[in-house]
Design an enzyme around this catalytic site. Structure first.
Site, PDB file in Angstrom:
ATOM      1  N   SER A 103     -57.794 -23.941  30.040  1.00 46.28           N
ATOM      2  CA  SER A 103     -57.742 -24.404  31.424  1.00 46.28           C
ATOM      3  C   SER A 103     -56.487 -23.971  32.169  1.00 46.28           C
ATOM      4  CB  SER A 103     -57.850 -25.933  31.457  1.00 46.28           C
ATOM      5  OG  SER A 103     -59.107 -26.343  30.964  1.00 46.28           O
ATOM      6  N   GLU A 153       0.792  -1.227   0.000  1.00 45.42           N
ATOM      7  CA  GLU A 153       0.000   0.000   0.000  1.00 45.42           C
ATOM      8  C   GLU A 153       0.828   1.283   0.000  1.00 45.42           C
ATOM      9  OE1 GLU A 153      -3.111   0.415  -0.412  1.00 45.42           O
ATOM     10  OE2 GLU A 153      -3.886  -1.618  -0.206  1.00 45.42           O
TER      11      GLU A 153
END
Length: 816
Positions: free
Chosen positions: A496, A99
């Site tokens: 229930s 780079e």
């Protein structure tokens, strides 16, 4: 008369010179002013970086479970921050070589490189090359802009010069290592190392280092997961540059250049067990802290979730729904493929099933884990089984693995029905779902079972009873199929499972477990619908005088309705609110049978009252939220509310233990430890529930269709929901000590009674239980009827709260 002198040639030349130099100076001044103005203009809104501490990149919010294990991430940029001291010299050398080889020599800008790029851009008529240094690349990434314009390049240059003055070279490199994008959602080199190799950056080999160093230039073009050849070429280019810069020897580079990529990518589990829990946390964070803080702020969120229990919960829900779906019948293949389309279908399967790199007869192994479900094409079928093609790889589906696949009929219980021939189920050209069994037949073919995706959904909530911490939460079969969280968002009738709240009100209002209510036919006028309501028990039978214990244990509807009638509807509604049921409740007798809508989370929280001897624990998810600097933004804690007295809660706890020991919750006896709970089933088997508890854990399960419809014949809470509860709790409790329920509080006495009548058991009685009563409320009359051996409790004594479930024998009752 004034005579004007005529200038000489010399004077004219001087005057022209002065004019020229004045113009030059003016132009230079104007240029300088313009340059200064441009500088100040383009300097506006640049990132204010004065030291390394000002670098505040976007960080993911990380969610942890109760044991500190990472469970989920919320992000726009998935980044792992590291310091430059953690980056090996070899990694730095690789990055600089490819780079910016003169990085330590320039002052942030490479003027020769910029001039070359300028000429190239001039010839192209547009910006095609940058000539950027690492410092400029950092500046570019901080500007959050990828536009190729001269104004952006000027801003980049200004910021790069500033950074070079204010930061050391290592500090700029640190920002570069953390800021750069490496593809596949990886921001920063540490994130890239973890995502591509599941290694930390300091664990990378030379070849792996070179691969990562070459990615920021063009992450998509060099993506090693999609373009491996180009990735290898780029990696080797990095190695060559390292040799040219004397950062590596040629033999070292050559050795690394011949290695394979060696990727070990981190793959997200498509069936992420934590998905529903994480989404609940995400919504809270979004509402509390906002979008930017959630996705960029780097929050650390410590939750109550137990990652292991969450996995058990998902397994239990999926297994339970798949078993229910099999009982509902086989709906047929995904589609039919004509024989002339077999080649195209097989090629499609090859890609879908991960077989692109598998060469039959050459490549060892298959890419599937045992239990994995994939699509398959039926090539041939006879009465004994079907020959499959999975995408260029053969397989076999034996009759044994499709005997469940009867035609669907929700009105018929096909429990005993089995398929006799394979060709009754599938045919050549059927595209089916198949589960890999992880073994082969005698001919070496991998074996599969026939599968289909369940249509029903389920929810499971597991809470720590004393604190209310939500340990596990599943909101459906598959988060990818539906993000709707049925655990917290679905309001369904509890049936229930609501009855214990009614019975709690009764125990506080003059009733005892031995109180008698006559189970007999009743008819009520329903003015709202101009009809008569004739409630009945699930068994469609009536049982005459019945103790309340039996009414709850056997889930007798008529008993509960008469009980609500005696208590008053408003009294029951008030008790429901004490249990945390905030939903609007119907002001009619249908409340007896759970006709209101509740969330699984709300109902499970209500049952903590029974586990905690009267204290209701509110559910909560978040232990602590920290910002990126470790400051605590939020801290959770228990919220306990007294809903019942200890005496009433103890009585209810024992009654609900009885539901497990001799009633509709009998499947929970498989847990082999003290537990109580209650089933719930609504009309036409539309909703199925089981909510159960141990002294420390409360878990609730629900099963049903999103668009309400019958689950099938006999698909009750006991049959459809309780097995999911048992499957989860067996694994969740396996390493936990077996804890007894607490002894009776001071206001309770244990009295020996005959179970059928609820009266005192006389001397020598061979059938009795020790029932819990508030002091002074026990029956005083002895039973007059002889004991009937072999009845409800199998002719042996039964002491609720003091014996293991397995100590209570007897016939298993019909499901309710």
């Amino acid at each position: 008369m004034k005579i004007r002198s005529i200038p000489t040639g010399r004077q004219k030349r001087k005057r022209r010179a002065r004019t020229f130099f004045t113009a030059i100076i003016t132009l230079m001044a104007a240029g300088a002013l313009f340059a200064m103005a441009a500088y100040f203009f383009f300097s506006l809104n640049l990132p204010k970086l004065k030291n390394i501490g000002d670098y505040r990149p976007s960080l993911p919010t990380i969610m942890y479970d109760r044991n500190g294990e990472e469970a989920a991430r919320f992000f726009i940029e998935n980044r792992e921050l590291i310091s430059i001291d953690q980056v090996p010299r070899q990694v730095i050398n690789a990055v600089l070589a490819i780079e910016d080889s003169s990085y330590y020599e320039h002052k942030g800008l490479d003027y020769l490189g910029i001039f070359r790029a300028f000429l190239k851009n001039l010839r192209a008529g547009r910006v095609v090359q940058g000539g950027s240094t690492i410092t400029q690349q950092v500046a570019k990434s901080l500007l959050l802009s990828n536009e190729r314009t001269y104004s952006r390049k000027l801003k980049e240059a200004i910021l790069a010069r500033r950074m070079d003055k204010r930061f050391t070279k290592d500090e700029v490199l640190e920002i570069y290592m953390n800021q750069s994008y490496f593809g596949n959602g990886s921001y920063g080199i540490e994130s890239a190392a973890l995502n591509y190799f599941q290694k930390h950056v300091w664990e990378l080999s030379l070849a792996e280092t070179a691969l990562l160093a070459g990615l920021p230039k063009a992450p998509s073009a060099y993506d090693p997961t999609k373009n491996p050849e180009r990735a290898v070429a780029r990696r080797n280019q990095v190695l060559e540059r390292m040799v040219e810069e004397n950062l590596l020897t040629a033999p070292e580079a050559a050795e690394a250049a011949i290695l394979p990529l060696g990727l070990n990518p981190k793959v997200k589990d498509p069936l992420d067990p934590a998905a529903y829990f994480a989404e609940e946390v995400r919504r809270h964070l979004y509402d509390t802290y906002g979008e930017d803080m959630l996705y960029r702020g780097g929050l650390k969120v410590y939750t109550t979730m137990d990652k292991q229990l969450q996995e058990y919960a998902q397994e239990a829900v999926r297994l339970g729904l798949e078993e229910l779906d099999r009982r509902q019948g086989y709906r047929g293949p995904l589609e039919f493929i004509s024989s002339d389309s077999f080649p195209q279908a097989i090629e499609k399967l090859r890609v879908q099933n991960g077989l692109a790199d598998i060469i039959p007869g050459v490549t060892d192994g298959l890419p599937w884990e045992q239990g994995q479900i994939i699509n398959a094409l039926v090539l041939r079928v006879d009465k004994d089984g079907a020959v499959l093609d999975l995408g260029g790889v053969g397989g076999y589906l034996p009759l044994e693995q499709m005997k469940w696949a009867r035609p669907p009929d929700p009105k018929i219980d096909y429990t005993e029905y089995v398929v006799k021939r394979a060709d009754e189920v599938v045919s050549s050209g059927s595209l089916i779902m198949a589960r890999y069994l992880g073994k082969k037949d005698a001919e070496g073919r991998p074996l599969f079972s026939l599968e289909q995706e369940p249509l029903a959904e389920s929810a499971l909530i597991c809470m720590e009873a004393p604190t209310g911490q939500v340990l596990a939460m599943i909101g459906g079969y598959d988060f990818n199929r539906s993000e709707f969280n049925r655990a917290t968002q679905a309001r369904r009738q509890p049936g229930s499972a609501f009855k214990p709240i009614v019975y709690s009100a009764a125990m506080d209002n003059g009733f005892t477990p031995s109180s008698i209510i006559v189970d007999s036919p009743i008819i009520y006028d329903d003015p709202s619908q101009e009809l008569k309501w004739k409630p009945a028990n699930y068994s469609e039978r009536f049982y005459g005088p019945t103790p309340l214990r039996t009414g709850l244990v056997k889930s007798r509807n008529v008993i509960t309705i008469k009980l609500v009638q005696k208590l008053g509807i408003q009294a029951v509604i008030q008790y429901a609110k004490r249990f945390g049921i905030e939903e609007e409740l119907p002001e009619d007798l249908s409340i007896s049978l759970g006709s209101m809508g509740v969330t699984p989370m709300g109902l499970t929280s209500a049952y903590t009252v029974f586990a905690n001897l009267g204290l209701r624990a509110s559910p909560w998810f978040i232990l602590k939220v920290e910002d990126r600097d470790g400051n605590v933004l939020e801290q959770g804690g228990p919220e306990l509310i007294r809903s019942l007295s200890e005496d009433t809660a103890f009585i209810m706890q024992n009654l609900l233990r009885g539901v497990v020991q001799s009633g509709t919750g009998w499947r929970a006896r498989a847990l082999g430890r003290p537990t109580g709970g209650k089933t719930g089933t609504t009309n036409d088997n539309i909703d199925a529930w089981y909510v159960g508890f141990t002294p420390k854990i409360v878990t609730g399960t629900w099963v049903g269709f999103d668009e309400e419809g019958p689950l099938g014949q006999n698909e009750t809470g006991s049959r459809a929901a309780a097995p999911i509860w048992v499957s989860f709790m067996e694994k969740a409790m396996k390493d936990r000590p077996v804890l007894p329920f607490p002894p009776p509080p001071p206001g309770i006495e244990m009295v020996k009674v005959e179970p059928d009548s609820g009266l005192l058991a006389g001397p020598g009685a061979d059938r009795f239980i020790y029932e819990a009563f508030k002091i002074g409320t026990a029956p005083r009359e002895y039973t007059k009827s002889p004991s009937r051996p072999g009845g409800q409790y199998g002719g042996r004594s039964y002491t609720p709260g003091y014996v293991q479930d397995s100590d209570v024998p007897g016939m298993l009752p019909r499901d309710y």
